[in-house]
Design a protein around this motif. Structure first.
Motif, PDB file in Angstrom:
ATOM      1  N   LEU A 210       0.833  -1.206   0.000  1.00  0.00           N
ATOM      2  CA  LEU A 210       0.000   0.000   0.000  1.00  0.00           C
ATOM      3  C   LEU A 210       0.869   1.259   0.000  1.00  0.00           C
ATOM      4  N   GLY A 211       1.921   1.219   0.817  1.00  0.00           N
ATOM      5  CA  GLY A 211       2.828   2.363   0.885  1.00  0.00           C
ATOM      6  C   GLY A 211       3.509   2.636  -0.443  1.00  0.00           C
ATOM      7  N   LYS A 212       3.944   1.580  -1.112  1.00  0.00           N
ATOM      8  CA  LYS A 212       4.620   1.742  -2.400  1.00  0.00           C
ATOM      9  C   LYS A 212       3.637   2.193  -3.478  1.00  0.00           C
ATOM     10  N   SER A 213       2.397   1.730  -3.388  1.00  0.00           N
ATOM     11  CA  SER A 213       1.371   2.176  -4.322  1.00  0.00           C
ATOM     12  C   SER A 213       1.134   3.679  -4.165  1.00  0.00           C
ATOM     13  N   TYR A 214       1.092   4.130  -2.928  1.00  0.00           N
ATOM     14  CA  TYR A 214       0.929   5.561  -2.663  1.00  0.00           C
ATOM     15  C   TYR A 214       2.113   6.347  -3.208  1.00  0.00           C
ATOM     16  N   TYR A 215       3.322   5.830  -3.001  1.00  0.00           N
ATOM     17  CA  TYR A 215       4.523   6.523  -3.483  1.00  0.00           C
ATOM     18  C   TYR A 215       4.507   6.656  -5.003  1.00  0.00           C
ATOM     19  N   ASN A 216       4.116   5.611  -5.693  1.00  0.00           N
ATOM     20  CA  ASN A 216       4.141   5.613  -7.155  1.00  0.00           C
ATOM     21  C   ASN A 216       3.086   6.552  -7.761  1.00  0.00           C
ATOM     22  N   ASP A 217       1.972   6.735  -7.058  1.00  0.00           N
ATOM     23  CA  ASP A 217       0.894   7.583  -7.588  1.00  0.00           C
ATOM     24  C   ASP A 217       0.073   8.150  -6.426  1.00  0.00           C
ATOM     25  N   PRO A 218       0.595   9.197  -5.755  1.00  0.00           N
ATOM     26  CA  PRO A 218      -0.051   9.703  -4.531  1.00  0.00           C
ATOM     27  C   PRO A 218      -1.515  10.085  -4.683  1.00  0.00           C
ATOM     28  N   TRP A 219      -1.924  10.552  -5.850  1.00  0.00           N
ATOM     29  CA  TRP A 219      -3.313  10.990  -6.033  1.00  0.00           C
ATOM     30  C   TRP A 219      -4.137  10.001  -6.866  1.00  0.00           C
ATOM     31  N   ASN A 220      -3.573   8.794  -7.039  1.00  0.00           N
ATOM     32  CA  ASN A 220      -4.297   7.771  -7.798  1.00  0.00           C
ATOM     33  C   ASN A 220      -4.725   8.308  -9.167  1.00  0.00           C
ATOM     34  N   SER A 221      -3.864   9.117  -9.765  1.00  0.00           N
ATOM     35  CA  SER A 221      -4.207   9.828 -10.995  1.00  0.00           C
ATOM     36  C   SER A 221      -4.282   8.919 -12.211  1.00  0.00           C
ATOM     37  N   LYS A 222      -3.648   7.739 -12.135  1.00  0.00           N
ATOM     38  CA  LYS A 222      -3.600   6.861 -13.310  1.00  0.00           C
ATOM     39  C   LYS A 222      -4.833   5.980 -13.440  1.00  0.00           C
ATOM     40  N   THR A 223      -5.535   5.785 -12.319  1.00  0.00           N
ATOM     41  CA  THR A 223      -6.707   4.904 -12.364  1.00  0.00           C
ATOM     42  C   THR A 223      -7.996   5.620 -12.018  1.00  0.00           C
ATOM     43  N   ALA A 224      -7.921   6.714 -11.296  1.00  0.00           N
ATOM     44  CA  ALA A 224      -9.138   7.428 -10.893  1.00  0.00           C
ATOM     45  C   ALA A 224      -9.621   8.336 -12.015  1.00  0.00           C
ATOM     46  N   ARG A 244       6.318  14.088  -8.493  1.00  0.00           N
ATOM     47  CA  ARG A 244       7.750  14.134  -8.144  1.00  0.00           C
ATOM     48  C   ARG A 244       7.970  14.858  -6.823  1.00  0.00           C
ATOM     49  N   GLN A 245       7.257  15.969  -6.602  1.00  0.00           N
ATOM     50  CA  GLN A 245       7.399  16.717  -5.361  1.00  0.00           C
ATOM     51  C   GLN A 245       6.891  15.903  -4.166  1.00  0.00           C
ATOM     52  N   ALA A 246       5.779  15.193  -4.376  1.00  0.00           N
ATOM     53  CA  ALA A 246       5.238  14.351  -3.310  1.00  0.00           C
ATOM     54  C   ALA A 246       6.198  13.223  -2.960  1.00  0.00           C
ATOM     55  N   GLN A 247       6.799  12.615  -3.970  1.00  0.00           N
ATOM     56  CA  GLN A 247       7.752  11.529  -3.735  1.00  0.00           C
ATOM     57  C   GLN A 247       8.975  12.031  -2.969  1.00  0.00           C
ATOM     58  N   LYS A 248       9.400  13.233  -3.273  1.00  0.00           N
ATOM     59  CA  LYS A 248      10.528  13.836  -2.547  1.00  0.00           C
ATOM     60  C   LYS A 248      10.185  13.971  -1.065  1.00  0.00           C
ATOM     61  N   SER A 249       8.964  14.434  -0.768  1.00  0.00           N
ATOM     62  CA  SER A 249       8.532  14.588   0.628  1.00  0.00           C
ATOM     63  C   SER A 249       8.418  13.233   1.324  1.00  0.00           C
ATOM     64  N   ILE A 250       7.912  12.236   0.610  1.00  0.00           N
ATOM     65  CA  ILE A 250       7.764  10.895   1.187  1.00  0.00           C
ATOM     66  C   ILE A 250       9.125  10.333   1.576  1.00  0.00           C
ATOM     67  N   LEU A 251      10.127  10.517   0.703  1.00  0.00           N
ATOM     68  CA  LEU A 251      11.467  10.007   0.987  1.00  0.00           C
ATOM     69  C   LEU A 251      12.121  10.762   2.148  1.00  0.00           C
ATOM     70  N   GLU A 252      11.798  12.037   2.291  1.00  0.00           N
ATOM     71  CA  GLU A 252      12.353  12.830   3.396  1.00  0.00           C
ATOM     72  C   GLU A 252      11.765  12.397   4.739  1.00  0.00           C
ATOM     73  N   ASP A 253      10.509  11.940   4.729  1.00  0.00           N
ATOM     74  CA  ASP A 253       9.876  11.458   5.965  1.00  0.00           C
ATOM     75  C   ASP A 253      10.317  10.016   6.212  1.00  0.00           C
ATOM     76  N   ASN A 254      11.552   9.886   6.685  1.00  0.00           N
ATOM     77  CA  ASN A 254      12.199   8.563   6.764  1.00  0.00           C
ATOM     78  C   ASN A 254      12.318   8.046   8.190  1.00  0.00           C
ATOM     79  N   ASN A 255      11.448   8.536   9.081  1.00  0.00           N
ATOM     80  CA  ASN A 255      11.563   8.156  10.490  1.00  0.00           C
ATOM     81  C   ASN A 255      10.203   7.743  11.052  1.00  0.00           C
ATOM     82  N   PRO A 256       9.602   6.669  10.507  1.00  0.00           N
ATOM     83  CA  PRO A 256       8.287   6.243  11.005  1.00  0.00           C
ATOM     84  C   PRO A 256       8.387   5.678  12.417  1.00  0.00           C
ATOM     85  N   LEU A 257       7.276   5.661  13.119  1.00  0.00           N
ATOM     86  CA  LEU A 257       7.273   5.123  14.484  1.00  0.00           C
ATOM     87  C   LEU A 257       7.698   3.660  14.494  1.00  0.00           C
ATOM     88  N   GLU A 258       7.112   2.864  13.601  1.00  0.00           N
ATOM     89  CA  GLU A 258       7.507   1.443  13.500  1.00  0.00           C
ATOM     90  C   GLU A 258       8.713   1.302  12.584  1.00  0.00           C
TER      91      GLU A 258
END
Length: 266
Positions: A210-224, A244-258
């Protein structure tokens, strides 16, 4: 006479306990967390609420609770972007069941939390606010945690997935000081509701997908259905640049609780 007196005390304690646990409470915590290791000065602060009723609880962000309230009343409400660091947790202490709810593309995914909390209760005590508390340690999510609980509030619960101590957790923080939850208010008789009962059960492997699906297409633009994004001046935005900007932010948030379930997006 002494036996009768002891029985009377036990009965009184049982009645008080039953009364206490039959009440609905909302325990309000201030959560502080750092989602980026490279930017330790960026600290998120949120109000999160633990709604407790008869050994069942829901922990969620205050905004999520408001959204759930709208959804419960008129079936509306928003949805949260991203998969990591969603804090929605349901607990059933009677059955020792803990479930994390991940909301993604309007669907609610139920992730059972099977990691055991093997608490070590320590002798150290201190007063937090008006409560006498005792120290405890536990490992969870690839992190070491220090908790302070009080038997003056006889609920074996706490923020997020944390539970199982002989009293409410007043404060808990990981030893790296990345995540902390501190009790700031208690409300008695709060409105109880659960708007996320329709769920799809997943495991950590599916969570990763699910996380990788979100990373590849944050707004589900290819299927919605095609959605046009515009800037404040009304100009159409380039969806690929937005991704691209969203993916940059996702990669920067590299400290999840789990940390032990950190998603490798690359």
């Amino acid at each position: 006479m002494k036996i009768a007196h002891n029985l009377k005390c036990i009965l009184l304690f049982s009645l008080l306990s039953a009364f206490c646990f039959s009440q609905k409470f909302s325990f309000i915590y201030e959560a502080k967390y750092k989602t980026s290791k490279e930017k330790p000065e960026d600290i998120n602060t949120d109000k999160m609420i633990l709604d407790f009723d008869n050994n069942v609880s829901i922990f969620r962000e205050s905004m999520s609770r408001d959204t759930d309230s709208l959804k419960f009343i008129n079936k509306n409400g928003g949805f949260k972007l991203g998969v990591e660091n969603q804090f929605y947790v349901k607990k059933d202490m009677s059955n020792n069941k803990v479930e994390k709810i991940i909301t993604y593309l309007h669907a609610n995914y139920l992730l059972p939390i099977d990691e055991e909390l093997n608490w070590k209760i320590l002798p150290e005590q201190k007063t937090i606010g008006k409560y006498k508390t005792q120290k405890a340690e536990v490992n969870y999510g690839g992190r070491n945690w220090i908790a302070w609980f009080t038997t003056e509030l006889p609920f074996n619960d706490g923020p997020y997935v944390f539970h199982g101590l002989p009293g409410l957790i007043i404060s808990i923080e990981d030893t790296e000081h990345d995540y902390s939850f501190n009790l700031i208010q208690i409300k008695k008789g709060s409105n109880w509701f659960d708007a996320r009962t329709k769920t799809i059960t997943i495991d950590w492997a599916k969570y990763d997908l699910l996380g990788k699906s979100y990373y590849n297409d944050p707004w589900n633009s290819k299927t919605a259905k095609k959605v046009i994004f515009t800037d404040p001046q009304g100009n159409e935005k380039d969806i690929n640049e937005m991704i691209r900007q969203a993916q940059k932010s996702i990669l920067e948030d590299n400290n999840p609780l789990e940390l032990n379930h950190k998603i490798n997006y690359k």
